[in-house]
Structures are given as C-alpha cells and as structure tokens.
Design a protein around this motif. Sequence first.
Motif, PDB file in Angstrom:
ATOM      1  N   LYS A 101       1.271  -0.797  -0.045  1.00 45.63           N
ATOM      2  CA  LYS A 101      -0.087   0.076  -0.247  1.00 45.63           C
ATOM      3  C   LYS A 101       0.883   1.359  -0.191  1.00 45.63           C
ATOM      4  O   LYS A 101       1.686   1.564   0.939  1.00 45.63           O
ATOM      5  N   GLN A 120      -0.804  -4.637  -3.880  1.00 47.16           N
ATOM      6  CA  GLN A 120      -1.436  -4.880  -2.373  1.00 47.16           C
ATOM      7  C   GLN A 120      -3.164  -3.322  -2.967  1.00 47.16           C
ATOM      8  O   GLN A 120      -2.334  -2.684  -3.263  1.00 47.16           O
ATOM      9  N   GLU A 121      -3.647  -4.131  -2.532  1.00 44.50           N
ATOM     10  CA  GLU A 121      -4.851  -2.768  -2.299  1.00 44.50           C
ATOM     11  C   GLU A 121      -4.218  -1.937  -1.340  1.00 44.50           C
ATOM     12  O   GLU A 121      -4.264  -1.672  -0.450  1.00 44.50           O
ATOM     13  N   GLY A 122      -5.177  -0.740  -2.464  1.00 45.90           N
ATOM     14  CA  GLY A 122      -4.275   0.766  -1.710  1.00 45.90           C
ATOM     15  C   GLY A 122      -2.817   0.611  -2.435  1.00 45.90           C
ATOM     16  O   GLY A 122      -2.374   2.532  -2.211  1.00 45.90           O
ATOM     17  N   GLY A 167      -4.519  -3.182  -6.534  1.00 42.49           N
ATOM     18  CA  GLY A 167      -3.795  -1.858  -6.598  1.00 42.49           C
ATOM     19  C   GLY A 167      -4.269  -1.522  -8.097  1.00 42.49           C
ATOM     20  O   GLY A 167      -4.618  -1.821  -8.945  1.00 42.49           O
TER      21      GLY A 167
END
Length: 482
Positions: A101, A120-122, A167
């Motif tokens: 992130k 990664q998410e973010g 992402g």
Amino acid sequence: MKHFKIFSFTNKTNVIIRLALAMVLFISTAAKSQEIQDTKDVWNKMESIIKNVKPVTFRNKTYNILQYGAKSNGTFNNTEAIKKAIKVCSKNGGGIVLIPKGKFLSGAIHLENNVNLHLQEGAEIFFSTNPKDYPLVHTTFEGTECMNYSPLIYAYQKTNVAITGKGTINGQANNDNWWSWCGKDTYGWKDGMPKQQKDIENLMNMAENGIEVPERIFGENHYLRPNFVEFFECTNVLVKDIKIINAPFWILHPMKATNVTIDGVAINSHGPNNDGCDPEYSKNVIIKNCSFNTGDDCIAIKAGRDADGRRVGIKSENIIVQNCKMYDGHGGVTIGSEMSAGVSNVYVENCIMSSPNLDVAIRLKTNSKRGGLIENFYVRNIEIGEVKEAVLKVDMFYNVHGNQEGKFIPRIENISLENVKVKYGGKFSILATGYKGSPIKNITFKNVIIEKVDTPFSIENVENLKLINTYINGKIIENYEN
C-alpha cells in the motif's frame, strides 16, 4: 376402366406429393439439426481452447519492494528497487514481488520468468512521464515492429509472468506529456510542438522497404508513444484484478504471446489510441470479467500492419471474450485495422456494451494495403444499450494515415451474432462494405432484436446474409436482397 385409370393416377399423384412433402420436411429437419450441431461445435471448440490455457503458478515466496530500497513518498524514483526485487525473485525460482500500500513512482518495469508483480489493495505505481526513463527495446507501434521506448511494464521472451492485485497502475499520461505527441489539439498539441506523424511515416517506409527491425531505431528525440503493458513473445501470462488509468498509447498488448488470461481488470483511459486490449500475433487469449472505458477500441484484435504483418506471418487466433462490460470507445470488440497476418476464431459471449460514446458494438476494419483473412467471429448473449453508428460494422475500405489502397485484397467470412438485444441501434443495424471480387461472406443474425435504429441495412458486396428470427424496429426481417 377409365374410372380406374383416373383413380390410379390420382393415387400416384397423392403418393408423389406426400413423398415430396416428406422429403422437404426431412431436408428441413436435417438442415435444422445440422445448424444446431454446427452451433454446438463452435462453442464446444471455445470450451476446448479454455481447457488448454493452463493457469500460471508461482512459488509461495514474497519479495517486498520496501526491502530493496523502495519508498512511497511520491517523489522517489523506485525503478532500481523494483528491478532488484524482480531479479532476485526470478533468480531464486520465482514468486511474488509485492507492491505494498502506498504511491510508488517508477520508470519502466521489466518482468522476468516466474514473477508475479502483485499490487496490494491501496497500492499505486505511477509512472514517470520523462521519456528518458524508458530505454530502447524491441517493441511495436501500431502493428509495426521497431526499436522504441520501452513499454511502461514489459516482458520479453518470458514464461509464467503475471500482474495481479487490487492496486492501480497509473501511466500519468495527459495533454501535458505523452498525449500531445499524437498531433491533435484536443490532446494538447499546439503549433511548433513535436508530433508523431513524421516518425510514423518513416517507420512505415522502413517496413515497406524491408529494413531489419534492429535498424528501425526511434526512442529518444522521436515521438512514437510507448505501449503501457506489453508481453512480447511470452508464454503463460496472467493479468488479474488491477486497475489501469491514464495510458500513453495501447494499454494491454499481448504480442506474439501464447496462453494469456486477462481477468477482472478495470481500464479507464481516454487518451488517443487508448485501446483497452490488443492481442497481436497471439494465440489462446482469454479476456474475461473486465470493464473497458477507453479513448479508442475497447478490445482490438491485431495481426500486424501491411508489409510487416506479412513478414511476421503469425495469425492471431483463439481469442475469447467473456462477461465483459464496454463503455466509451470506437468499438466494443473489433478486429483490425492492423491484421495483415490474419485473424481466426474469435468468440464473444455474455457481454454488456452501452455508452453514448460507443461508436460500434462489433467492428471489423481493413483495406487493400492490409490484405489478410478474417474468419470465424462468433458472438452470442450480448446486451447493447446504446451505440452511435452500428451494431455490426464490416469495412474493407478503412482509411487512415493517407492513401490506403493496395494490391492485397482482404477476405472476410463467417460472422455470427446470436441472442443479441439492442435498445438504441444508432444509424445502422449492419453497415458492411466488401469488394465485388472479394465479397464479405456468411453473416448470420439469429434471435437478434434491434430497436430504434435509423436505417436497418447499408450493405455492399455481401454474400449469404442470413436473418433468422431477427427483429428490427419491431418488425421481423426474414430476408435481405443485396
């Protein structure tokens, strides 16, 4: 005796009539049965292609780019840190290179064997807009191979590679950098600014004159924009779940690639030539569960341009599009115009297409400089909300970049649309133009409903157009005389 003869003749007539009717019924039933079987065979072949595309797999080992010197402060250039993580990962047998992130600035990223670049998410990779951050590599521009700026993410002759995660990859392209190179004032170009047209002409001339690819050098001090993500001569490729925005040029470009899966990707980029996905000279490509909101074609299947396409001579084939959504774009699913090596076996199913800025739902475009064969384009179970120009457009006289007339007359045959519903059909249900000596062959509409279309057909040199249970503007259309 006379009465008997009359009665006998009548009986014979009845028998003949009954036999004739039975024969007609038999032929009709057999033809219908054959049609059903042919349809099953088409989609069974698609299923067999899907089964042959093996999933990519990676070692359960993670290499976090922060451990290799990366910083997410928005200004630090992380090119070398990401490069180091990828090299170590591949050298050790592969695994996951993790973009955690945060916002990470980078130049060109080159993938290696057995590497999954996972966001990664973010997480967001936002790419430099400085051309010097993109070294010279073997790539292409609009269907012609050359040495040019590296794609922003690039894999060359690699196996088992992926880009995955929740992402975002952000090309940062806009009217102040890459886009203006197209030479159009709507994308920021002004008198005196550099533009790509001269470089395009030079590259086309090089290809036509047989100049070898290593000698077709562009890059620095030239203005051919780089592709965003390119898998060049790669096998077993996965792009899954990521978001892609603000591309300089073509967005996802499998080039001479085999066994490619693009799954759950969301693309939103409205720059010039911002095609969403361009499989080129590629085989066994699955594009599914994606959304496309683009400045050009949502999906455009390619196979090289003019002399360069004929030189390479690799068909694009076995391309599958499933469960996708297409919004803005010149075309929903298209073939061409760069298709000189030929395109075969395209399957499109269970998609939704709709936007006041979507020109055509299904589009095939080529000309006599391209040559080549387009065959076997099958579409089923499609919902189309709104298109501007046509539901199906097939154009053998596509014209761009000046004179496009040549001696390589293209061929197009076997296009089928089945179970298609259209709420606003635009100007034409079918807009098709072939050559008298090379007509477009075998277009079939089956169980198609098109509402609110201005003109049902604009057709020239089409052979064997079948309309089965097809309704246009509320009326069933049983046949069309070309």
